[in-house]
Design a protein around this motif. Structure first.
Motif, mmCIF file in Angstrom:
data_model
loop_
_atom_site.group_PDB
_atom_site.id
_atom_site.type_symbol
_atom_site.label_atom_id
_atom_site.label_comp_id
_atom_site.label_asym_id
_atom_site.label_seq_id
_atom_site.Cartn_x
_atom_site.Cartn_y
_atom_site.Cartn_z
ATOM 1 N N THR A 77 0.621 15.758 21.253
ATOM 2 C CA THR A 77 -0.571 15.820 20.392
ATOM 3 C C THR A 77 -0.337 15.073 19.082
ATOM 4 O O THR A 77 -1.191 14.309 18.616
ATOM 5 N N LEU A 78 0.844 15.284 18.485
ATOM 6 C CA LEU A 78 1.147 14.642 17.203
ATOM 7 C C LEU A 78 1.230 13.126 17.350
ATOM 8 O O LEU A 78 0.746 12.376 16.491
ATOM 9 N N SER A 79 1.823 12.654 18.437
ATOM 10 C CA SER A 79 1.929 11.213 18.670
ATOM 11 C C SER A 79 0.537 10.588 18.750
ATOM 12 O O SER A 79 0.298 9.509 18.197
ATOM 13 N N ARG A 80 -0.366 11.286 19.423
ATOM 14 C CA ARG A 80 -1.737 10.778 19.536
ATOM 15 C C ARG A 80 -2.408 10.728 18.158
ATOM 16 O O ARG A 80 -3.116 9.773 17.838
ATOM 17 N N GLN A 81 -2.162 11.744 17.334
ATOM 18 C CA GLN A 81 -2.784 11.782 16.003
ATOM 19 C C GLN A 81 -2.167 10.753 15.057
ATOM 20 O O GLN A 81 -2.809 10.324 14.106
ATOM 21 N N LEU A 82 -0.912 10.364 15.314
ATOM 22 C CA LEU A 82 -0.244 9.377 14.469
ATOM 23 C C LEU A 82 -0.573 7.933 14.863
ATOM 24 O O LEU A 82 -0.157 6.997 14.186
ATOM 25 N N PRO A 85 -7.293 8.239 14.287
ATOM 26 C CA PRO A 85 -7.237 9.677 14.578
ATOM 27 C C PRO A 85 -6.973 10.498 13.315
ATOM 28 O O PRO A 85 -6.332 10.026 12.374
ATOM 29 N N LYS A 86 -7.462 11.695 13.310
ATOM 30 C CA LYS A 86 -7.217 12.610 12.200
ATOM 31 C C LYS A 86 -5.928 13.365 12.452
ATOM 32 O O LYS A 86 -5.683 13.830 13.562
ATOM 33 N N ILE A 87 -5.095 13.470 11.444
ATOM 34 C CA ILE A 87 -3.840 14.212 11.561
ATOM 35 C C ILE A 87 -4.077 15.624 11.032
ATOM 36 O O ILE A 87 -4.447 15.802 9.869
ATOM 37 N N GLU A 112 0.477 14.983 4.202
ATOM 38 C CA GLU A 112 -0.222 14.134 3.227
ATOM 39 C C GLU A 112 0.438 12.754 3.145
ATOM 40 O O GLU A 112 -0.251 11.728 3.041
ATOM 41 N N SER A 113 1.774 12.721 3.199
ATOM 42 C CA SER A 113 2.473 11.436 3.059
ATOM 43 C C SER A 113 2.220 10.521 4.254
ATOM 44 O O SER A 113 2.088 9.302 4.082
ATOM 45 N N VAL A 114 2.144 11.064 5.451
ATOM 46 C CA VAL A 114 1.889 10.199 6.610
ATOM 47 C C VAL A 114 0.432 9.746 6.647
ATOM 48 O O VAL A 114 0.113 8.719 7.260
ATOM 49 N N LYS A 115 -0.448 10.501 5.994
ATOM 50 C CA LYS A 115 -1.842 10.075 5.905
ATOM 51 C C LYS A 115 -1.984 8.893 4.936
ATOM 52 O O LYS A 115 -2.797 7.991 5.156
ATOM 53 N N ASP A 116 -1.171 8.922 3.869
ATOM 54 C CA ASP A 116 -1.315 7.931 2.806
ATOM 55 C C ASP A 116 -0.446 6.689 2.996
ATOM 56 O O ASP A 116 -0.725 5.642 2.410
ATOM 57 N N ASP A 117 0.607 6.799 3.794
ATOM 58 C CA ASP A 117 1.581 5.702 3.923
ATOM 59 C C ASP A 117 1.600 5.233 5.370
ATOM 60 O O ASP A 117 2.146 5.905 6.252
ATOM 61 N N THR A 143 7.240 7.591 11.752
ATOM 62 C CA THR A 143 7.236 8.963 12.268
ATOM 63 C C THR A 143 6.790 8.970 13.721
ATOM 64 O O THR A 143 7.374 9.654 14.561
ATOM 65 N N LYS A 144 5.773 8.180 14.029
ATOM 66 C CA LYS A 144 5.310 8.092 15.421
ATOM 67 C C LYS A 144 6.397 7.507 16.314
ATOM 68 O O LYS A 144 6.605 7.966 17.443
#
Length: 297
Positions: free
Chosen positions: A209-214, A224-226, A269-274, A281-282
């Motif tokens: 799930t996280l990989s898809r959101q990343l 995608p929304k994280i 928040e950091s993965v959303k902004d960077d 991370t992905k």
């Protein structure tokens, strides 16, 4: 989904884990109305017994609803903090997680008992309100007394030592003892593998799930929304991989170390902004996903 995974040679884990059993129950506040059920069947020209009318004795009671939702959440927390052991009842708890579990669930029990007190205080008033809500379905004889009702709410935790596969203390002859030891050894190995499989399964589902959101984009071309809940769940499982690896599985240790390094200092928040951090991370998540035990769907 089935994991084709065999745990390493079964160790004795009696010093590193225990069994814990949670019993939590609530009064349902529901009852089948036999007369109303028969009336519905007659009015609809249906055979007797094909319709069932179940009524909420207190209607929509906020205090009872809060208790029932709380109990369901506690069960989920118990499930997430432990590993499967038997089909029903006790679950596996590692000794490294014992003090946190004990402290958390003692606090949860205190809150449960507070909520029970709030409900019981409001109970008589709720019965009076129910008379108007239920109309002809109301029957005062269907309501337990406050004293009887109190016994229908339970919150109990039992901690038990984990029996060792080679420790069969029973007064039977040697042949029967050997048979029972062999059977329990097989059961012990199977349950231990099942507990470790559960960690892998949780990890696989969360990382997928996280990989898809990343990802940069979905098939529809949208970013995608994280979700913080998925990110937090990944962090919890990384911790569980360290504290619940009772078999000292080297593949789990390696995956845990890789994920711990990848998520060190990283926030949702950091993965959303960077974007770079998002990609890195992905990449780490996908690398661990590829290394997991083979999965059959």
């Amino acid at each position: 989904m089935e994991l084709n995974y065999t745990a390493p040679a079964t160790p004795s884990i009696t010093s590193s884990a225990m069994l814990v059993e949670l019993t939590i129950s609530c009064w349902t506040g529901k009852k089948r109305d036999k007369a109303a059920s028969e009336e519905v069947s007659r009015n609809k020209n249906a055979d007797k017994g094909v319709a069932s009318v179940n009524k909420k004795l207190l209607g929509d009671c906020a205090e009872l609803d809060a208790l029932q939702k709380y109990a369901a959440n506690v069960r989920n927390m118990h499930y997430n903090a432990t590993l499967p052991w038997s089909d029903m009842g006790p679950r596996l708890l590692t000794t490294s997680r014992f003090f946190k579990y004990s402290a958390d669930f003692t606090a949860l029990q205190t809150e449960f008992e507070r909520l029970v007190g709030v409900f019981l205080t409001a109970y008589d008033w709720e019965i009076m309100q129910a008379q108007a809500k239920l109309g002809d379905l109301f029957d005062v004889n269907e309501y337990p007394t406050v004293e009887d009702l109190r016994s229908k709410f339970r919150f109990k935790i039992n901690f038990m030592p984990l029996p060792d596969a080679g420790d069969w203390r029973i007064d039977i002859n040697n042949e029967a003892q050997t048979i029972l030891k062999d059977q329990y050894t097989a059961y012990y190995s199977e349950q231990l593998a099942s507990a470790m499989n559960d960690v892998w399964r949780r990890l696989f589902d969360t990382l997928t799930t996280l990989s898809r959101q990343l990802s940069d984009q979905t098939e529809a071309g949208k970013t995608p929304k994280i979700y913080a809940s998925v990110f937090d769940r990944a962090l919890e499982i990384i911790d569980m991989m360290e504290t619940c690896n009772v078999t000292n599985d080297p593949s789990m240790q390696l995956a845990q170390r890789k994920l711990a390094m990848a998520f060190r200092g990283v926030t949702v928040e950091s993965v959303k902004d960077d974007n770079y951090l998002r990609h890195e991370t992905k990449r780490a998540v996908d690398e661990v996903l590829k290394s997991l035990p083979s999965l059959d769907f």
